[in-house]
Design an enzyme around this catalytic site. Sequence first.
Site, PDB file in Angstrom:
ATOM      1  N   ASP A  46     -44.191 -15.671 -14.423  1.00 46.70           N
ATOM      2  CA  ASP A  46     -42.736 -15.559 -14.490  1.00 46.70           C
ATOM      3  C   ASP A  46     -42.294 -14.112 -14.300  1.00 46.70           C
ATOM      4  O   ASP A  46     -41.100 -13.823 -14.243  1.00 46.70           O
ATOM      5  CB  ASP A  46     -42.183 -16.145 -15.786  1.00 46.70           C
ATOM      6  CG  ASP A  46     -42.765 -15.520 -17.046  1.00 46.70           C
ATOM      7  OD1 ASP A  46     -43.546 -14.548 -16.929  1.00 46.70           O
ATOM      8  OD2 ASP A  46     -42.444 -16.000 -18.149  1.00 46.70           O
ATOM      9  N   SER A  47     -43.265 -13.212 -14.123  1.00 48.04           N
ATOM     10  CA  SER A  47     -42.941 -11.844 -13.721  1.00 48.04           C
ATOM     11  C   SER A  47     -42.256 -11.817 -12.365  1.00 48.04           C
ATOM     12  O   SER A  47     -41.691 -10.791 -11.965  1.00 48.04           O
ATOM     13  CB  SER A  47     -44.208 -10.992 -13.679  1.00 48.04           C
ATOM     14  OG  SER A  47     -45.217 -11.608 -12.896  1.00 48.04           O
ATOM     15  N   ASP A  85     -47.064 -20.044 -14.699  1.00 46.97           N
ATOM     16  CA  ASP A  85     -46.425 -19.836 -16.002  1.00 46.97           C
ATOM     17  C   ASP A  85     -45.448 -20.961 -16.327  1.00 46.97           C
ATOM     18  O   ASP A  85     -44.735 -21.459 -15.444  1.00 46.97           O
ATOM     19  CB  ASP A  85     -45.635 -18.522 -16.005  1.00 46.97           C
ATOM     20  CG  ASP A  85     -46.426 -17.372 -16.585  1.00 46.97           C
ATOM     21  OD1 ASP A  85     -47.385 -17.627 -17.332  1.00 46.97           O
ATOM     22  OD2 ASP A  85     -46.080 -16.211 -16.289  1.00 46.97           O
ATOM     23  N   LYS A 115     -49.876 -21.518 -17.922  1.00 42.75           N
ATOM     24  CA  LYS A 115     -50.005 -20.443 -18.913  1.00 42.75           C
ATOM     25  C   LYS A 115     -48.804 -20.452 -19.844  1.00 42.75           C
ATOM     26  O   LYS A 115     -47.667 -20.540 -19.386  1.00 42.75           O
ATOM     27  CB  LYS A 115     -50.129 -19.073 -18.247  1.00 42.75           C
ATOM     28  CG  LYS A 115     -50.269 -17.911 -19.250  1.00 42.75           C
ATOM     29  CD  LYS A 115     -50.681 -16.626 -18.577  1.00 42.75           C
ATOM     30  CE  LYS A 115     -49.546 -15.975 -17.818  1.00 42.75           C
ATOM     31  NZ  LYS A 115     -48.423 -15.533 -18.705  1.00 42.75           N
ATOM     32  N   GLU A 117     -47.043 -18.462 -23.338  1.00 42.81           N
ATOM     33  CA  GLU A 117     -47.034 -17.290 -24.210  1.00 42.81           C
ATOM     34  C   GLU A 117     -46.891 -17.725 -25.660  1.00 42.81           C
ATOM     35  O   GLU A 117     -46.126 -18.639 -25.979  1.00 42.81           O
ATOM     36  CB  GLU A 117     -45.860 -16.370 -23.845  1.00 42.81           C
ATOM     37  CG  GLU A 117     -45.972 -15.731 -22.478  1.00 42.81           C
ATOM     38  CD  GLU A 117     -44.827 -14.773 -22.202  1.00 42.81           C
ATOM     39  OE1 GLU A 117     -44.055 -14.473 -23.139  1.00 42.81           O
ATOM     40  OE2 GLU A 117     -44.702 -14.312 -21.048  1.00 42.81           O
ATOM     41  N   GLU A 184     -52.249  -8.879 -23.147  1.00 44.45           N
ATOM     42  CA  GLU A 184     -51.407  -7.898 -22.459  1.00 44.45           C
ATOM     43  C   GLU A 184     -51.008  -6.756 -23.389  1.00 44.45           C
ATOM     44  O   GLU A 184     -50.502  -6.987 -24.488  1.00 44.45           O
ATOM     45  CB  GLU A 184     -50.147  -8.564 -21.900  1.00 44.45           C
ATOM     46  CG  GLU A 184     -49.249  -7.591 -21.149  1.00 44.45           C
ATOM     47  CD  GLU A 184     -48.135  -8.267 -20.372  1.00 44.45           C
ATOM     48  OE1 GLU A 184     -47.345  -7.551 -19.727  1.00 44.45           O
ATOM     49  OE2 GLU A 184     -48.049  -9.506 -20.401  1.00 44.45           O
TER      50      GLU A 184
END
Length: 303
Positions: A46-47, A85, A115, A117, A184
């Site tokens: 999602d970056s 993501d 993925k 978070e 991260e």
Amino acid sequence: MRKRLTIHSLLKMKQERNAISVLTAYDYPSAKLAEEAGIDVILVGDSLGNVVLGYETTIPVTVDDIVYHTRSVARAAGNTFIVADMPFLSYGASREATLLNAAKIMQQGGAQALKLEGGAEIASDVEALVQAGIPVMGHLGLTPQSVHQLGGYKVQGKTEKDAQKLMEDALALEKAGAFSIVLELVTEPVAEAISKALTIPTIGIGAGRACDGQVLVYHDILQYSSPYFEKKFVKTYADIGSTIRGAIESFVDEVKTNQFPAEEHVFQPGSAAPAALYGGGTAKTEEPRNTAKESQRKEVPLA
């Protein structure tokens, strides 16, 4: 042609201390180049909100954004393991919504894994996805979707309390069925301790040298942005941004000074058909006609 990695081959890479290379990619050409270069895993992160869509954070990124970009990557990198993501609040609100959003990304996007978070607080979501047959990669440390809650982009694991929490979260994700975890902006000693405690691979980004693999952003390693901001944990391997800017400046200059198009770029009446127009390939030529066979066909009497 190489075979696509699986979650089992990634686990074997950890056991054999064969470092895992991971790169973000958000479109067809970048994913194609990444696969040709031999990357192990492509992450459609999602970056993309920051580096492709122009947002200040990843929070505005939607499920549809992820599906769109993952589909492009999947078309380009059919022999590479692709992780996508799950964006902000696409999971965690309810079990049904989590499963529906995950199914949409997997079915329409073409990823092999997702993925998420978060730590122990999302372990039940991870477990539900794994039970539904979806491989899950965890993400701890600096979690961009929680940037406001964390108080900004800060290195994690500096205190003993924070280090203990990261360890507990990592173990909770592994127990829930995650096949790997991204760490991260985590201090190197903490990342090393977590990597040794887990049986699943850790993928570091600004988390030091002891992780089982490393991930960086495509646009960072190529300085493919403007302006480009240096990051301590990033090594840049080429300055593509300056090359692109320079090429466009040359194009603008040649248009303004009537140097482009030149003679070789234009078509004249009666000129031979070009070998290629858009996208390469050769022009089709008409096969010669066999007039003898045609005349024989004409002479066959009707019944």
